[in-house]
Design an enzyme around this catalytic site. Structure first.
Site, PDB file in Angstrom:
ATOM      1  N   GLU A 204       0.651  -1.124  -0.018  1.00 29.77           N
ATOM      2  CA  GLU A 204       0.365  -0.106   0.116  1.00 29.77           C
ATOM      3  C   GLU A 204       1.044   1.168   0.048  1.00 29.77           C
ATOM      4  O   GLU A 204       1.784   1.403   0.852  1.00 29.77           O
ATOM      5  CB  GLU A 204      -0.980   0.143   1.273  1.00 29.77           C
ATOM      6  CG  GLU A 204      -1.869   1.128   1.344  1.00 29.77           C
ATOM      7  CD  GLU A 204      -2.993   0.758   2.256  1.00 29.77           C
ATOM      8  OE1 GLU A 204      -3.300  -0.257   2.389  1.00 29.77           O
ATOM      9  OE2 GLU A 204      -3.524   1.665   2.969  1.00 29.77           O
ATOM     10  N   ARG A 205       0.711   2.191  -1.066  1.00 23.58           N
ATOM     11  CA  ARG A 205       1.304   3.290  -0.979  1.00 23.58           C
ATOM     12  C   ARG A 205       2.899   3.051  -1.407  1.00 23.58           C
ATOM     13  O   ARG A 205       3.779   3.579  -0.862  1.00 23.58           O
ATOM     14  CB  ARG A 205       1.447   4.103   0.216  1.00 23.58           C
ATOM     15  CG  ARG A 205      -0.201   4.455   0.693  1.00 23.58           C
ATOM     16  CD  ARG A 205      -1.097   4.800  -0.527  1.00 23.58           C
ATOM     17  NE  ARG A 205      -2.273   4.916   0.016  1.00 23.58           N
ATOM     18  CZ  ARG A 205      -3.383   5.168  -0.737  1.00 23.58           C
ATOM     19  NH1 ARG A 205      -3.379   5.498  -2.333  1.00 23.58           N
ATOM     20  NH2 ARG A 205      -4.556   5.596  -0.148  1.00 23.58           N
ATOM     21  N   ASN A 247      -3.017  -1.443   7.940  1.00 25.75           N
ATOM     22  CA  ASN A 247      -4.321  -1.965   7.704  1.00 25.75           C
ATOM     23  C   ASN A 247      -4.237  -3.597   7.451  1.00 25.75           C
ATOM     24  O   ASN A 247      -4.017  -4.148   6.633  1.00 25.75           O
ATOM     25  CB  ASN A 247      -4.788  -1.560   6.200  1.00 25.75           C
ATOM     26  CG  ASN A 247      -5.020   0.133   6.369  1.00 25.75           C
ATOM     27  OD1 ASN A 247      -5.671   0.613   7.383  1.00 25.75           O
ATOM     28  ND2 ASN A 247      -4.461   0.572   5.249  1.00 25.75           N
ATOM     29  N   LYS A 324      -3.356   0.026  14.135  1.00 23.67           N
ATOM     30  CA  LYS A 324      -4.230   1.330  13.927  1.00 23.67           C
ATOM     31  C   LYS A 324      -5.617   0.655  14.086  1.00 23.67           C
ATOM     32  O   LYS A 324      -6.304  -0.223  13.733  1.00 23.67           O
ATOM     33  CB  LYS A 324      -3.818   1.119  12.260  1.00 23.67           C
ATOM     34  CG  LYS A 324      -5.055   2.231  11.544  1.00 23.67           C
ATOM     35  CD  LYS A 324      -4.619   2.314   9.864  1.00 23.67           C
ATOM     36  CE  LYS A 324      -5.819   3.026   9.356  1.00 23.67           C
ATOM     37  NZ  LYS A 324      -5.420   3.251   7.763  1.00 23.67           N
ATOM     38  N   GLU A 328     -10.338   4.923   9.821  1.00 24.84           N
ATOM     39  CA  GLU A 328     -10.523   4.480   8.396  1.00 24.84           C
ATOM     40  C   GLU A 328     -11.233   3.132   8.288  1.00 24.84           C
ATOM     41  O   GLU A 328     -10.840   2.471   7.415  1.00 24.84           O
ATOM     42  CB  GLU A 328      -9.035   4.731   7.345  1.00 24.84           C
ATOM     43  CG  GLU A 328      -8.665   6.093   7.609  1.00 24.84           C
ATOM     44  CD  GLU A 328      -7.636   6.339   6.592  1.00 24.84           C
ATOM     45  OE1 GLU A 328      -7.530   7.235   5.848  1.00 24.84           O
ATOM     46  OE2 GLU A 328      -6.731   5.374   6.540  1.00 24.84           O
ATOM     47  N   ARG A 361      -1.496   3.798  17.139  1.00 19.43           N
ATOM     48  CA  ARG A 361      -1.478   5.137  16.228  1.00 19.43           C
ATOM     49  C   ARG A 361      -2.628   6.043  16.787  1.00 19.43           C
ATOM     50  O   ARG A 361      -3.703   5.745  17.292  1.00 19.43           O
ATOM     51  CB  ARG A 361      -1.740   4.493  15.057  1.00 19.43           C
ATOM     52  CG  ARG A 361      -0.754   3.776  14.273  1.00 19.43           C
ATOM     53  CD  ARG A 361      -0.647   3.438  12.965  1.00 19.43           C
ATOM     54  NE  ARG A 361      -0.340   4.303  11.774  1.00 19.43           N
ATOM     55  CZ  ARG A 361      -0.720   4.630  10.880  1.00 19.43           C
ATOM     56  NH1 ARG A 361      -2.091   4.302  10.834  1.00 19.43           N
ATOM     57  NH2 ARG A 361      -0.433   5.482  10.006  1.00 19.43           N
ATOM     58  N   ARG A 373     -11.190  17.832  10.745  1.00 14.93           N
ATOM     59  CA  ARG A 373     -10.266  16.730  10.771  1.00 14.93           C
ATOM     60  C   ARG A 373      -9.069  17.067  11.649  1.00 14.93           C
ATOM     61  O   ARG A 373      -8.625  16.044  12.305  1.00 14.93           O
ATOM     62  CB  ARG A 373     -10.114  15.932   9.480  1.00 14.93           C
ATOM     63  CG  ARG A 373     -10.071  14.800   9.617  1.00 14.93           C
ATOM     64  CD  ARG A 373      -9.619  13.925   7.998  1.00 14.93           C
ATOM     65  NE  ARG A 373      -8.702  13.536   7.981  1.00 14.93           N
ATOM     66  CZ  ARG A 373      -8.089  13.084   6.667  1.00 14.93           C
ATOM     67  NH1 ARG A 373      -8.965  12.849   5.648  1.00 14.93           N
ATOM     68  NH2 ARG A 373      -6.835  12.664   6.589  1.00 14.93           N
ATOM     69  N   LYS A 397       1.547  11.087  13.453  1.00 15.60           N
ATOM     70  CA  LYS A 397       2.015  11.506  12.224  1.00 15.60           C
ATOM     71  C   LYS A 397       2.431  12.854  12.358  1.00 15.60           C
ATOM     72  O   LYS A 397       2.286  13.653  13.447  1.00 15.60           O
ATOM     73  CB  LYS A 397       0.954  11.493  11.100  1.00 15.60           C
ATOM     74  CG  LYS A 397       0.630  10.052  10.785  1.00 15.60           C
ATOM     75  CD  LYS A 397      -0.292   9.992   9.558  1.00 15.60           C
ATOM     76  CE  LYS A 397      -0.639   8.777   9.132  1.00 15.60           C
ATOM     77  NZ  LYS A 397      -1.639   8.868   7.717  1.00 15.60           N
ATOM     78  N   ASP A 402      -2.418  14.428   7.320  1.00 19.32           N
ATOM     79  CA  ASP A 402      -2.048  13.100   6.713  1.00 19.32           C
ATOM     80  C   ASP A 402      -1.056  13.253   5.775  1.00 19.32           C
ATOM     81  O   ASP A 402      -1.107  12.900   4.428  1.00 19.32           O
ATOM     82  CB  ASP A 402      -3.205  12.621   6.184  1.00 19.32           C
ATOM     83  CG  ASP A 402      -3.248  11.131   5.578  1.00 19.32           C
ATOM     84  OD1 ASP A 402      -2.073  10.491   5.985  1.00 19.32           O
ATOM     85  OD2 ASP A 402      -4.025  10.535   5.242  1.00 19.32           O
ATOM     86  N   GLU A 424       5.625   9.408  13.705  1.00 19.61           N
ATOM     87  CA  GLU A 424       5.544   8.789  12.487  1.00 19.61           C
ATOM     88  C   GLU A 424       5.634   9.683  11.136  1.00 19.61           C
ATOM     89  O   GLU A 424       5.057  10.549  10.925  1.00 19.61           O
ATOM     90  CB  GLU A 424       4.170   8.118  12.506  1.00 19.61           C
ATOM     91  CG  GLU A 424       3.975   7.190  11.148  1.00 19.61           C
ATOM     92  CD  GLU A 424       2.691   6.681  11.065  1.00 19.61           C
ATOM     93  OE1 GLU A 424       2.269   5.917  12.136  1.00 19.61           O
ATOM     94  OE2 GLU A 424       2.107   6.539  10.057  1.00 19.61           O
ATOM     95  N   GLU A 430       3.850   9.244  -0.956  1.00 17.25           N
ATOM     96  CA  GLU A 430       2.509   8.831  -1.293  1.00 17.25           C
ATOM     97  C   GLU A 430       1.877  10.368  -1.898  1.00 17.25           C
ATOM     98  O   GLU A 430       1.302  10.465  -2.880  1.00 17.25           O
ATOM     99  CB  GLU A 430       1.709   8.512  -0.244  1.00 17.25           C
ATOM    100  CG  GLU A 430      -0.060   8.354  -0.469  1.00 17.25           C
ATOM    101  CD  GLU A 430      -0.672   8.075   0.731  1.00 17.25           C
ATOM    102  OE1 GLU A 430      -0.046   7.729   1.837  1.00 17.25           O
ATOM    103  OE2 GLU A 430      -2.079   7.989   0.723  1.00 17.25           O
TER     104      GLU A 430
HETATM  105  C1  BDP Z   1      -3.051   7.499   4.510  1.00 15.67           C
HETATM  106  C2  BDP Z   1      -2.680   6.297   3.441  1.00 15.67           C
HETATM  107  C3  BDP Z   1      -3.595   5.191   3.681  1.00 15.67           C
HETATM  108  C4  BDP Z   1      -3.049   4.761   4.950  1.00 15.67           C
HETATM  109  C5  BDP Z   1      -3.376   5.971   6.178  1.00 15.67           C
HETATM  110  C6  BDP Z   1      -2.747   5.528   7.434  1.00 15.67           C
HETATM  111  O1  BDP Z   1      -3.556   7.136   2.230  1.00 15.67           O
HETATM  112  O2  BDP Z   1      -3.046   4.234   2.720  1.00 15.67           O
HETATM  113  O3  BDP Z   1      -3.726   3.546   5.446  1.00 15.67           O
HETATM  114  O4  BDP Z   1      -2.840   6.984   5.724  1.00 15.67           O
HETATM  115  O5  BDP Z   1      -1.702   5.807   7.730  1.00 15.67           O
HETATM  116  O6  BDP Z   1      -2.405   8.482   4.295  1.00 15.67           O
HETATM  117  O7  BDP Z   1      -3.245   4.542   8.092  1.00 15.67           O
END
Ligand code: BDP
Length: 739
Positions: A204-205, A247, A324, A328, A361, A373, A397, A402, A424, A430
């Site tokens: 992912e990414r 994820n 996590k 999301e 996280r 947000r 983060k 984000d 983080e 990305e």
């Molecule tokens: C976002 C990404 C996503 C990640 C999410 C995360 O687009 O793919 O799952 O962060 O950090 O920036 O959990």
């Protein structure tokens, strides 16, 4: 492996001193012909990273050889062996002949490497090592029996390994080594890569191929690449790796996968690296047959306890879990009416007897849309400060939204004094042009780490929060979302290797200087010739600002294509939630542009300490890079430059594009210093970056002009296409999207 003969420096990359001597081109031609005949040419493909150990110039090699004639390093366990092997191989390649090896120093030029326990010669030197801790080391020029010698000493084998890499770095960077007196200890305890790698090898990414973890063939097949990965990480002090995506798939916690994790742990261990996994909070339901994952349910707790016992039986030095939760769509304690602290503590409790930790996280935002947000993590976490067990770190983060191209530091830093907060960063780009754009992240990391939270008065930098010194936390950590994949060059592009490198160096010492790190990286990765290093470092140092300018100037953010995040899409609106759209973030109208987070807007500014909040709240004092992050401004309002907001916006978009053109020029003039393979790829990628920078500029200007209704400032070229054209572009197969 890295240093087979076949993989050595490309013969077409002779040191620049030889070229300057005037016979370079002829020698190059002869060399190429000869090499082609011998069939030994191997392309420089970037696999060797910053550990290329390309030969140093003849005139200095002799001096280094004299100083480092003999390696005296025990090799009775795997960590000691990796240090000794690295030195023998590295010095051999750098200096043209492998140093002698001996059990005890004899004659001039001995290099002693080890601990007082592993090497009597080090014990006899009676060095002060206590303050270096478990992972620190010293490097010193000493006298042994009347002979000049060098000692790399530590309290542990891992410390000595780190010291060995440091010594190699000095030679690679052509530093003098005759009067050394260095002491180094990491300022941060956990220096961890986060792989967003799925078990089917999708990343992912990820923009550099598949996951390097070949789960299907593990545990029986150990790809040699794992060892090179561990070496590269150890060389920059990274001491942990989270193997799977946040994820998470609960499968990683099943017995067959624990075997695979154990096999990887076995490769990492000699290099001082612990493995961690991302734990899916609902695993007790998915693979445990329970009907709840409520963290306060005794059966759930027993399940996790048994799981921890099972893991530690196979991986005694297992690092712990990254989680996590309630973010999301991921499961978490809130699904059962519990808090983040309840969830984190339950896992922490089962890991504690083994010395494991939980990285929980703070990248959360609930199913209900908040008014902003930006405020959500703070709102959810600050009330729980002081409730987390002492083996929990909350992983935050760098910014509140984000991983945007540029964000002000996250307001949680400094706001949870009783909880160790782990930084983080995202290494994979990305939101910064994937792997094709040359964007060196050092200045961005540095900007965040040096930001002053004012939590305990002036000087309370984010770095001090993160390294634990501000509040006296023993536990501290920095995580980086990895940019590593199966591409030969690991990171998808040669310059993205620098982002892995700078992450590791700053995780070790968050006070280091981004420019100095770029300098050492460029020397090791390409050549130490100043005619190359100086322009390249300059190019790297300006690259982040350039990307911010052509993508999201003046504090704009979250304007990229939906889902895959490729390219400009400030027009994105609609869909499941407003805070996943661009229009939510830029708020452009006929009157103006920007997100009002001031005390009269969403009031996100008040999450910062008062001296910071005051500055961010004031349009005249807020750093202009964050103007539209915190303020909604009228199109004709003046900026610090004297230009109106609209004009300044256009100016910055164009400035970014112009900077990429300059980077391209710089690089194209450096061909004589770089092997043709790497030069060519960087050159082509810069061409892509230039094209895409212009696309970002043109599409964004075409779109925002529909609001401002203002003409372009004089001299600014209009976008060559209509807004409809830019909007019509679709990229269903852009890499790295969520699966
Ligand atoms: C976002 C990404 C996503 C990640 C999410 C995360 O687009 O793919 O799952 O962060 O950090 O920036 O959990």
């Amino acid at each position: 492996m890295l240093h087979t003969t076949a993989n050595r420096r490309h013969p077409s990359d002779p040191p620049a001193w030889r070229r300057r001597a005037g016979w370079g081109r002829a020698a190059l031609a002869c060399w190429l012909v000869l090499a082609a005949c011998l069939q030994t040419v191997h392309a420089e493909d970037g696999y060797d990273l910053w550990l290329r150990y390309a030969p140093v110039e003849a005139e200095v090699a002799a001096d280094y050889r004299a100083r480092l004639a003999q390696v005296v390093a025990p090799a009775t366990n795997p960590t000691q062996r990796s240090a000794r092997d690295e030195l023998v191989r590295g010095l051999g390649d750098l200096l043209g002949s492998a140093p002698a090896q001996a059990d005890a120093p004899g004659g001039a030029g001995a290099l002693l490497v080890g601990t007082p326990a592993s090497l009597p010669a080090i014990r006899r030197l009676r060095l002060e090592l206590d303050s270096l801790g478990e992972e620190g080391y010293l490097i010193r020029s000493v006298d042994v029996g009347g002979n000049a010698a060098t000692v790399v000493a530590a309290n542990s084998d891992t410390g000595a390994l780190y010291g060995a890499f440091h010594l190699l770095r000095l030679v690679q960077a052509r530093q003098p080594i005759d009067a050394l007196d260095l002491r180094e200890a990491p300022k941060v305890r956990l220096r961890v890569l986060n792989h967003w790698d799925d078990l089917d090898r999708y990343v992912e990414r990820g923009y550099s191929g598949q996951s390097i973890w070949d789960w299907h063939r593990l545990p029986d097949w150990l790809d040699p690449r794992y060892t090179d990965y561990a070496r590269a990480n150890a060389s920059i002090g990274i001491n942990g790796t989270v193997l799977n995506n946040v994820n998470a798939n609960a499968q990683i916690l099943t017995a067959p996968y624990i075997e695979k994790v154990a096999a990887l742990a076995g490769v990492m261990r000699p290099y001082g690296i612990r493995v961690y996994v991302s734990a899916r909070f609902s695993a007790p339901m998915e693979i445990g047959g329970l009907d709840t994952a409520d963290p306060l349910d005794p059966a759930v707790r027993r399940w996790w306890q048994a799981k921890a016992d099972e893991i530690y039986a196979r991986v005694p030095d297992f690092g712990g879990f990254l989680v996590k939760a309630n973010s999301e769509g991921q499961p978490g304690p809130q699904d059962f009416g519990r808090t983040h602290a309840d969830g984190a503590n339950m896992l922490a409790e089962v890991l504690a007897p083994y010395g494991g930790i939980v990285m929980w996280r703070a990248f959360v935002y609930s199913d209900e849309e908040p008014d902003d947000r930006h405020k959500q993590a703070y709102t959810e976490f600050v009330p729980h400060d002081g409730e987390f067990r002492d083996n929990v770190l909350v992983q935050v983060k760098n910014g509140a939204i984000d991983f945007q191209p540029r964000e002000p530091f996250h307001p949680l830093f400094g706001a949870m004094p009783k909880t160790p907060l782990m930084m983080e960063f995202q290494i994979t780009k990305e939101y910064l042009g994937f792997a094709t754009h040359l964007v060196y992240l050092g200045p961005m990391y540095e900007e965040v780490l040096r930001a002053d939270t004012h939590a305990r008065g002036a000087g309370s930098t984010v770095a001090k929060v993160v390294d634990g010194s501000l509040e006296g936390h023993a536990l501290s950590g920095i995580a980086g979302v990895a940019n590593i994949g199966t591409d030969r060059n690991w990171s998808g592009s040669h310059f993205d290797q620098a982002n892995w490198y700078v992450f590791g160096r700053m995780a070790w010492d968050p006070y280091l200087d981004a420019r100095a790190i770029a300098d050492e990286w460029a020397r090791m990765t390409f050549t130490a010739d100043p005619a190359f290093v100086e322009p390249v470092v300059e190019m790297m140092m300006t690259s982040h600002q350039a990307a911010v300018d052509y993508m999201t100037p003046l504090g704009l953010h979250h304007l990229m294509g939906r889902g895959h995040h490729y390219g400009p899409a400030p027009w994105v609106e609609g869909g499941p939630r407003a805070d996943w759209t661009s229009v939510y973030f830029h708020r452009a109208t006929k009157e103006g542009i920007g997100f009002d987070r001031t005390t009269s807007g969403s009031d996100a500014v008040s999450q910062y300490a008062p001296p910071v909040a005051e500055v961010f709240n004031d349009p005249a004092r807020v750093p202009e890079d964050f103007l539209l992050w915190f303020h909604h401004r009228k199109w004709n309002d003046r900026t610090a430059s004297g230009r109106a907001v609209w004009d300044e916006l256009v100016h910055r978009y164009s400035r970014g594009v112009g900077q990429v053109a300059r980077m391209r020029d710089t690089w194209s003039g450096l061909d004589e210093y770089v092997d043709p393979e790497r030069h060519h790829q960087v050159d082509r990628f810069l061409a892509i970056q230039q094209k895409e920078a212009k696309w970002w500029r043109d599409a964004s200007i075409a779109y925002f002009q529909t609001f401002s209704g203002l003409p372009l400032p004089e001299g600014e070229a209009p976008p060559p296409q209509s807004l409809e054209y830019y909007k019509s572009l679709e990229f269903p197969n852009a890499p790295g999207n969520t699966q």
